[in-house]
Design an enzyme around this catalytic site. Structure first.
Site, mmCIF file in Angstrom:
data_model
loop_
_atom_site.group_PDB
_atom_site.id
_atom_site.type_symbol
_atom_site.label_atom_id
_atom_site.label_comp_id
_atom_site.label_asym_id
_atom_site.label_seq_id
_atom_site.Cartn_x
_atom_site.Cartn_y
_atom_site.Cartn_z
ATOM 1 N N TYR A 104 -8.093 52.512 16.891
ATOM 2 C CA TYR A 104 -7.949 51.571 17.997
ATOM 3 C C TYR A 104 -7.733 52.304 19.324
ATOM 4 O O TYR A 104 -8.444 52.077 20.310
ATOM 5 C CB TYR A 104 -6.786 50.583 17.755
ATOM 6 C CG TYR A 104 -6.446 49.880 19.029
ATOM 7 C CD1 TYR A 104 -7.247 48.840 19.490
ATOM 8 C CD2 TYR A 104 -5.406 50.333 19.856
ATOM 9 C CE1 TYR A 104 -7.013 48.241 20.717
ATOM 10 C CE2 TYR A 104 -5.167 49.747 21.086
ATOM 11 C CZ TYR A 104 -5.964 48.699 21.506
ATOM 12 O OH TYR A 104 -5.745 48.138 22.735
ATOM 13 N N CYS B 149 -6.992 32.416 23.321
ATOM 14 C CA CYS B 149 -7.017 32.201 21.866
ATOM 15 C C CYS B 149 -5.738 32.807 21.264
ATOM 16 O O CYS B 149 -5.770 33.761 20.501
ATOM 17 C CB CYS B 149 -8.268 32.845 21.269
ATOM 18 S SG CYS B 149 -8.603 32.276 19.598
ATOM 19 N N ARG C 29 -4.810 48.997 34.872
ATOM 20 C CA ARG C 29 -6.195 48.561 35.088
ATOM 21 C C ARG C 29 -6.725 49.041 36.430
ATOM 22 O O ARG C 29 -7.871 48.776 36.774
ATOM 23 C CB ARG C 29 -6.270 47.034 35.000
ATOM 24 C CG ARG C 29 -6.057 46.559 33.568
ATOM 25 C CD ARG C 29 -6.311 45.079 33.407
ATOM 26 N NE ARG C 29 -6.212 44.704 32.005
ATOM 27 C CZ ARG C 29 -5.901 43.499 31.576
ATOM 28 N NH1 ARG C 29 -5.647 42.542 32.448
ATOM 29 N NH2 ARG C 29 -5.845 43.243 30.297
ATOM 30 N N GLY D 252 11.723 50.944 21.296
ATOM 31 C CA GLY D 252 11.601 50.929 19.838
ATOM 32 C C GLY D 252 10.405 51.720 19.345
ATOM 33 O O GLY D 252 9.651 52.290 20.132
ATOM 34 N N TYR D 253 10.238 51.762 18.040
ATOM 35 C CA TYR D 253 9.135 52.509 17.414
ATOM 36 C C TYR D 253 9.015 53.901 18.059
ATOM 37 O O TYR D 253 8.002 54.244 18.676
ATOM 38 C CB TYR D 253 7.808 51.760 17.543
ATOM 39 C CG TYR D 253 7.815 50.415 16.871
ATOM 40 C CD1 TYR D 253 7.520 50.293 15.517
ATOM 41 C CD2 TYR D 253 8.129 49.268 17.587
ATOM 42 C CE1 TYR D 253 7.529 49.060 14.896
ATOM 43 C CE2 TYR D 253 8.149 48.025 16.969
ATOM 44 C CZ TYR D 253 7.839 47.925 15.624
ATOM 45 O OH TYR D 253 7.856 46.708 15.030
ATOM 46 N N GLN E 299 3.314 47.893 20.451
ATOM 47 C CA GLN E 299 4.306 47.002 19.852
ATOM 48 C C GLN E 299 5.216 46.384 20.905
ATOM 49 O O GLN E 299 6.346 46.032 20.621
ATOM 50 C CB GLN E 299 5.165 47.756 18.837
ATOM 51 C CG GLN E 299 4.615 47.725 17.425
ATOM 52 C CD GLN E 299 3.979 49.028 17.038
ATOM 53 O OE1 GLN E 299 3.976 49.985 17.798
ATOM 54 N NE2 GLN E 299 3.436 49.082 15.839
ATOM 55 N N GLU F 289 -1.781 52.189 26.519
ATOM 56 C CA GLU F 289 -2.177 51.662 25.211
ATOM 57 C C GLU F 289 -1.079 51.901 24.174
ATOM 58 O O GLU F 289 -0.804 51.043 23.337
ATOM 59 C CB GLU F 289 -3.487 52.308 24.738
ATOM 60 C CG GLU F 289 -4.722 51.825 25.470
ATOM 61 C CD GLU F 289 -4.990 50.340 25.266
ATOM 62 O OE1 GLU F 289 -4.546 49.776 24.253
ATOM 63 O OE2 GLU F 289 -5.637 49.743 26.137
ATOM 64 N N ASP G 72 -7.931 45.096 17.824
ATOM 65 C CA ASP G 72 -6.475 44.969 17.757
ATOM 66 C C ASP G 72 -6.151 43.557 17.262
ATOM 67 O O ASP G 72 -7.050 42.801 16.864
ATOM 68 C CB ASP G 72 -5.832 45.273 19.120
ATOM 69 C CG ASP G 72 -6.095 44.161 20.137
ATOM 70 O OD1 ASP G 72 -6.993 43.314 19.901
ATOM 71 O OD2 ASP G 72 -5.395 44.130 21.159
#
Ligand code: SF4
Length: 357
Positions: free
Chosen positions: A114, A186, A19, A75-76, A36, A31, A132
């Site tokens: 996204y 939230c 940021r 991962g991923y 994940q 991003e 997202d």
């Protein structure tokens, strides 16, 4: 509503390294890492990644093995491969300069709606709304929308709504505020509705639907796998094998020699397996280490056997022989490093000295 989100963001946002910059390359890396991965885990990876690859050209020039090794544990791994491929595209098509339009960014390998919206809005303030998991949750609750968020209809509906709500003058700020609000206030379970600045306009709160939203329609089918791993070593050397590019998971990464079956092998089954005929005399530790490793669509039941052999030469054509000190140069899945770090390396003598890993 717009003012409330961005004001709230100004007072409550977390200080995160990505940021501090408007560099589209750094925003893109952050991003992709955070897709994940939780922020707290992703931060170290981000800092190491941009230190080693500070710009798109340095990433494009690296070998895939080095990029995967930097990604190890996240991962991923397709995310890392796509980053690497996209960096090469930026060099080949845009001369090494990160593109500045939504269409050009969206056309890069691995970049979907996204990520393109996030990079373009945050770096260039272009008016593209992000949607997202956090945004789905906040919007579904604020407006009490029961359309499943994983349906085609739901995706269209939420994207349209997010775009209509977007503050075009401050698109980057607005997007980050909405995502941060979903991440901190939230939240999926037990959101703090009593102290929420949106409570007076939240339809889900009014209708007591908060715990039921957002709605998902599909359950992910999980496939169960049984991997018996052979940790074959001699002195300071260990045998690794590359996973092929055809594998669904961990393609092109390295692991210990693997026997995949419909069950985990017992030590008796293992000793009669053809793989262990090659090295001649083997010393098998009969007590294996078992792990359960969960991926998004897989449950891996893994068993590790430690097998000492007199020398590596007889078996070297079955994979890659690495010294223990050079293991970190190979991209290894988290499942393998868990075993090595906790059940193998601390108990092995390296070059005559017990190494403190
Ligand atoms: Fe989310 Fe509760 Fe706030 Fe509604 S009142 S936006 S459900 S935290």
């Amino acid at each position: 509503m717009r003012t409330s989100w961005t004001e709230w963001y100004g007072q409550n946002r977390r200080d995160l390294p990505w940021r501090e910059t408007k560099d589209p390359y750094c925003i893109w890396i952050s991003e992709v890492i955070l897709q994940q991965t939780r922020v707290i885990q992703g931060m170290d990876y981000y800092l190491r990644f941009v230190e080693r690859f500070p710009d798109v050209c340095s990433l494009a020039e690296a070998s895939e093995q080095e990029v995967l090794a930097m990604w190890q544990g996240l991962g991923y791994y397709s995310r890392a491969r796509n980053l690497h491929a996209a960096a090469k595209q930026v060099v080949a098509i845009h001369g090494g300069v990160f593109p500045t339009t939504y269409a050009e960014v969206r056309a890069l390998k691995g970049i979907g709606d996204y990520t393109a919206a996030a990079v373009c809005s945050i770096a260039y303030n272009l008016p593209h709304a992000v949607v997202d998991g956090n945004v789905y949750r906040v919007l579904s609750r604020l407006f009490a929308i029961e359309t499943p968020i994983d349906s085609t209809q739901g995706k269209k509906e939420f994207q349209k709504m997010a775009q209509e709500l977007l503050d075009h003058e401050n698109a980057g700020l607005h997007n980050q505020a909405l995502m941060e609000f979903g991440a901190l206030v939230c939240v999926p379970v037990n959101p703090d509705c009593q102290h929420c600045i949106m409570q007076h306009q939240c339809r889900a709160f009014e209708l007591q639907l908060v715990t039921q939203l957002p709605v998902k329609s599909k359950k992910t089918a999980v496939k169960e796998l049984f991997y018996t791993y052979l940790c074959i070593y001699s002195g300071n050397s260990i045998l690794l094998q590359a996973r092929s590019a055809d594998n669904n998971i961990w393609k092109n990464m390295y692991e210990l020699p693997l026997i995949e079956a419909d069950h985990l092998l017992s030590s008796e089954e293992l000793l009669s397996h053809s793989f262990l005929k090659k090295p001649g005399k083997v010393t098998l530790n009969p007590t294996p280490v078992d792990y359960t490793h969960i991926l998004s669509h897989r449950k891996i039941n893994a068993r590790f056997y430690k097998i000492e052999i007199p020398e590596m030469e007889s078996i070297s054509d079955s994979g890659v022989v690495s010294s223990l000190e050079r293991l970190s140069e190979y991209p290894l899945p988290r499942l393998i490093t868990r075993f090595l770090d906790h059940h193998f390396l601390p108990f092995i003598q390296i070059s005559g000295n017990k190494k403190n890993w």
